[in-house]
Write an enzyme that holds these catalytic residues in place. Structure first.
Site, short mmCIF file in Angstrom:
data_model
loop_
_atom_site.label_atom_id
_atom_site.label_comp_id
_atom_site.label_asym_id
_atom_site.label_seq_id
_atom_site.Cartn_x
_atom_site.Cartn_y
_atom_site.Cartn_z
N THR A 185 0.86 -1.18 0.00
CA THR A 185 0.00 0.00 0.00
C THR A 185 0.90 1.23 0.00
OG1 THR A 185 -1.65 1.24 1.25
CG2 THR A 185 -0.27 -0.25 2.51
N GLU A 333 -4.93 -2.47 5.14
CA GLU A 333 -4.44 -3.05 6.39
C GLU A 333 -5.49 -3.91 7.10
OE1 GLU A 333 -3.90 -0.07 5.27
OE2 GLU A 333 -1.88 0.63 5.76
N LYS A 443 -8.36 22.32 7.83
CA LYS A 443 -8.34 23.04 9.11
C LYS A 443 -8.36 24.53 8.81
CE LYS A 443 -5.97 19.15 11.04
NZ LYS A 443 -5.30 18.44 9.95
N TRP A 448 -12.66 22.36 11.87
CA TRP A 448 -12.38 21.26 10.95
C TRP A 448 -13.51 21.18 9.93
CZ3 TRP A 448 -10.11 16.17 13.33
CH2 TRP A 448 -8.89 16.48 13.95
P1 AMP Z 1 -6.86 1.48 0.70
O1 AMP Z 1 -5.88 1.07 1.72
O2 AMP Z 1 -6.24 1.91 -0.59
O3 AMP Z 1 -7.88 0.43 0.48
O4 AMP Z 1 -7.62 2.77 1.23
C1 AMP Z 1 -8.34 2.73 2.42
C2 AMP Z 1 -8.94 4.08 2.68
O5 AMP Z 1 -10.02 4.34 1.78
C3 AMP Z 1 -9.57 4.19 4.05
O6 AMP Z 1 -8.61 4.40 5.06
C4 AMP Z 1 -10.52 5.37 3.85
O7 AMP Z 1 -9.83 6.59 3.94
C5 AMP Z 1 -10.98 5.18 2.43
N1 AMP Z 1 -12.29 4.52 2.43
C6 AMP Z 1 -12.57 3.22 2.28
N2 AMP Z 1 -13.90 3.00 2.34
C7 AMP Z 1 -14.49 4.20 2.57
C8 AMP Z 1 -15.84 4.65 2.76
N3 AMP Z 1 -16.88 3.83 2.73
N4 AMP Z 1 -16.03 5.97 2.97
C9 AMP Z 1 -15.01 6.84 3.01
N5 AMP Z 1 -13.72 6.48 2.83
C10 AMP Z 1 -13.45 5.18 2.63
#
Ligand code: AMP
Length: 545
Positions: A185, A333, A443, A448
């Site tokens: 990642t 993760e 911010k 926020w």
């Molecule tokens: P990844 O590791 O590339 O799968 O990215 C994960 C990240 O995607 C998470 O930590 C969130 O920031 C974002 N994410 C995943 N699902 C959602 C969701 N339903 N709504 C908002 N953000 C999401």
């Protein structure tokens, strides 16, 4: 506290949670069902099992006897599915390569993971060939191709190798804690980080999907053993969210799209009638755009949207087309699924605003996921849907660290909880709503502002096709929101039009007045990351230049 432990009887079998048992069950329910590869090939579960055994023999004949890493670089395909099983079931580790990373990053991951075999689609072969002499661990390269006539002779080839291998292979039992899969990642800074999952974790995650997406009575978006499954997320990204393992266990008909092409996907929807898919919102947007010239009947299709926030406008477009859509949440993760929007079917069926508001919530954690939203002191925030905090989590299927990187692993697990880096609120029904990544929160003057909430409100304007909001440096306020907007085809937008549209959310108290952006940029497309999400880092870089 004392506990009483079992003393097994002599001969009692200590059954391990191994991926081989997922595949074994695929021959029990509906083994005649098909696994379809785009418009190119199809076979049933007997053939899948046979080919997995043949691939296991190939790996063994090439000198792998467990503990080695085998990388795959392919589009979504039946061959990828075979690797999902054969590689871990032979005690080796499957490394799913994100081919959208830069060549330098791909090379980094191959070297870091110490890949010994790379199974690569011919389209990506030039990238791998470019690494000649720089991959000391790699012993063999196996090329996959859809047309054997186009292949080069100086490589091993997947199909001929399989054909010449024995169909007999007995998969051994071993410790369920063995690493089964790994992938990388990318964060905003530093080298890619390797996450990894054991057999036990993947088996538990598969059962969790079956329960969370199947068991809850009356919930929308359920998956069941008579669904036709078509993943629309890349198989390199968190095992296509784990659903191929569940679909295989219950021998669902499965459809793999090959190289992504919106027209081809629509054609597959017409021909194969998938009923259950998952994707990031961007993919759905691409399908709807293509549908303007290729009308398609989407009714009866369930979609789990994840990987980024699902906007109410996109949910509405999906519902209007008869798609049963809802959000879910997870990350690289977390294996990945740790949360999902929960909407009982009976609820306010005809109330579109209620439906979209609830289907787009990040949702409630399923059983066996301990999820908390905490402030900077680690205290749970009140469940009022206003107070914001970071989501931290414990579950049986979270990566236990980053590969060969104890320091960043320890940061991830600070205080015994996995820190997601996502900021959220919780309502009184335990339903979470992500407001932002910590680093994307705007911010402004001590307040926020949630970029996701702003994107949601702006996206509800009928002339907005796509929108991304980021914070840009501001001398007076520290940061101010700036919106990148793609206007819908044939429409023109102005700053005044969008500010006027947003005023309604300020007037009804949903949005604070200082969240109103002064700056809107009209663009033809929004920059995206390697997994199809809005690339806020790149947008900030462009805007702050
Ligand atoms: P990844 O590791 O590339 O799968 O990215 C994960 C990240 O995607 C998470 O930590 C969130 O920031 C974002 N994410 C995943 N699902 C959602 C969701 N339903 N709504 C908002 N953000 C999401």
């Amino acid at each position: 506290m004392n506990i009483m432990k079992i003393t097994p009887a002599p001969g009692a079998y200590n059954f391990q949670l191994l991926i081989k048992n997922i595949l074994a069950y695929s021959l029990i329910l509906e083994p005649e069902r098909e696994i379809v590869y785009s418009n190119k090939s199809r076979y049933n579960y007997y053939t899948l099992n046979k080919r997995v055994r043949q691939l296991a023999n190939v790996l063994q004949e090439l000198g792998l006897d467990g503990g080695a890493t085998v990388a795959v670089m392919d589009y979504d395909s039946h061959r990828y599915l075979e690797c999902y099983f054969a590689v871990p079931m032979t005690g080796n580790v499957l490394h799913t390569i994100n081919w959208r990373l830069s060549p330098a990053q791909i090379l980094y991951t191959i070297r870091h993971a110490k890949d010994e075999i790379i199974i690569v689609h011919e389209d990506f072969l030039p990238i791998i060939e470019g690494f000649a002499g720089q991959m000391p661990s790699v012993k063999h390269i196996i090329v996959t191709t859809d047309d054997i006539a186009t292949v080069k002779n100086n490589f091993l080839h997947y199909e001929p190798l399989l054909r010449s291998s024995s169909e007999e292979y007995t998969f051994p039992d071993f410790d369920e804690e063995a690493i089964a899969t790994m992938f990388y990642t990318t964060g905003t800074t530093g080298d890619p980080k390797g996450v990894y999952y054991s057999h036990r974790q993947l088996v538990l995650h598969t059962y969790h999907l079956a329960a969370s997406f199947g068991f809850v009575a009356g919930a929308t978006g359920r998956m069941s053993s008579d669904d036709v499954y078509m993943p629309l997320t890349s198989m390199f990204h968190v095992h296509a969210w784990g659903f191929p393992y569940l679909a295989t266990m219950y021998s669902l008909k499965q459809v793999y799209t090959g190289k992504f092409d919106a027209g081809n996907v629509l054609q597959l929807i017409r021909d194969e009638r998938p009923t259950f898919s998952h994707c990031v919102p961007t993919v759905l947007q691409m399908l709807f755009k293509k549908e303007e010239e290729m009308p398609t009947d989407f009714s009866g299709w369930k979609i789990i949207s994840g990987g980024a926030a699902l906007s109410e406008s996109l949910a509405k477009r999906a519902l209007e087309r008869g798609i049963d859509i809802r959000a879910s949440y997870g990350m690289s993760e977390t294996c990945p699924v740790i949360c999902g929007a929960y909407i009982p079917l009976s609820c306010k069926d005809n109330d579109m605003a209620w439906q979209t508001a609830n289907r787009t919530r990040t949702g409630i954690p399923p059983a066996f996921v301990e999820m908390r939203v905490v402030d900077e002191e680690g205290n749970d925030v009140p469940h009022d849907d206003i107070a914001k905090g970071e989501i931290i989590v414990r579950a049986p299927w979270l990566t236990q660290g980053y590969l060969h990187d104890h320091e960043r692993g320890a940061q991830l697990w600070a205080g015994g909880y996995l820190h997601t880096g996502d900021v959220a609120t919780v309502n009184k029904h335990n339903s979470i709503r992500i407001a932002d990544r910590i680093k994307d929160v705007i911010k402004s003057g001590g307040e926020w502002i949630s970029s996701i909430a702003l994107e949601n409100y702006i996206g509800l304007h009928p002339y907005v096709a796509e929108v991304a909001v980021v914070g840009i440096v501001d001398a007076k306020w520290g940061e101010r929101p700036c919106a990148l907007v793609v206007p819908a085809a044939g429409h023109t937008l102005t700053t005044e039009m969008l500010q006027e549209h947003l005023q309604q959310y300020i007037d009804n108290g949903e949005m604070s007045k200082w969240a109103l952006p002064e700056r809107f940029e009209w663009v033809a497309a929004i920059p995206k990351t390697s997994v199809g999400k809005i690339d806020k880092k790149e947008i900030r870089r462009l805007l702050n230049e």
